[in-house]
Design a protein around this motif. Structure first.
Motif, PDB file in Angstrom:
ATOM      1  N   SER A 170     -32.960  64.243   5.769  1.00 38.90           N
ATOM      2  CA  SER A 170     -33.588  65.367   6.445  1.00 38.90           C
ATOM      3  C   SER A 170     -34.598  66.011   5.510  1.00 38.90           C
ATOM      4  CB  SER A 170     -32.513  66.382   6.846  1.00 38.90           C
ATOM      5  OG  SER A 170     -33.092  67.507   7.445  1.00 38.90           O
ATOM      6  N   VAL A 203     -37.653  69.468   5.570  1.00 33.61           N
ATOM      7  CA  VAL A 203     -38.362  70.537   6.247  1.00 33.61           C
ATOM      8  C   VAL A 203     -39.616  70.811   5.437  1.00 33.61           C
ATOM      9  CG1 VAL A 203     -38.301  72.935   7.010  1.00 33.61           C
ATOM     10  CG2 VAL A 203     -36.233  71.549   7.134  1.00 33.61           C
ATOM     11  N   HIS A 207     -39.179  70.053  10.979  1.00 30.55           N
ATOM     12  CA  HIS A 207     -37.874  69.565  10.556  1.00 30.55           C
ATOM     13  C   HIS A 207     -37.769  68.116  11.021  1.00 30.55           C
ATOM     14  CE1 HIS A 207     -33.215  70.001  10.641  1.00 30.55           C
ATOM     15  NE2 HIS A 207     -33.638  69.276   9.640  1.00 30.55           N
ATOM     16  N   ARG A 266     -35.682  64.449  10.790  1.00 28.53           N
ATOM     17  CA  ARG A 266     -34.365  63.892  10.463  1.00 28.53           C
ATOM     18  C   ARG A 266     -34.331  62.404  10.780  1.00 28.53           C
ATOM     19  NH1 ARG A 266     -29.699  67.302  12.994  1.00 28.53           N
ATOM     20  NH2 ARG A 266     -30.427  66.203  14.827  1.00 28.53           N
TER      21      ARG A 266
END
Length: 95
Positions: free
Chosen positions: A14, A16, A21, A23
């Motif tokens: 993951s 950011v 964001h 994933r």
């Protein structure tokens, strides 16, 4: 515009960055990989399947490029327009 990630998906990685964001997800049941992208600023998101022969980390690091390649709607719209000539009416050219 939201989607639900199946409960049988596990997050492998993951990140950011700048309100995005991203994933990398792995399906426990069938072993397929997917990349989900959520734009925290706009609330828009999309899901990309990692296709056979694709490098999952490349898809993870460049999801918008792969979305364009796969024909996935990312919900973003960039429109450039040329200014009207009347916008330049107060400009004079030097001879």
């Amino acid at each position: 515009m939201s989607f639900q990630i199946p409960t049988a998906m596990r997050e492998l990685h993951s990140r950011v960055n700048d309100g995005l964001h991203v994933r990398l997800l792995w399906g426990e049941d069938d072993g397929h990989l997917a990349v989900s992208v959520s734009d925290i600023r706009t609330g828009r998101d999309f899901l990309l399947e990692v296709r056979e022969g694709e490098d999952a980390m490349e898809v993870f690091h460049h999801p918008y490029a792969y979305a364009a390649w796969h024909g996935v709607d990312t919900g973003t719209l960039v429109r450039f327009s040329e200014p009207e000539l009347s916008d330049y009416s107060d400009i004079s050219l030097a001879a």
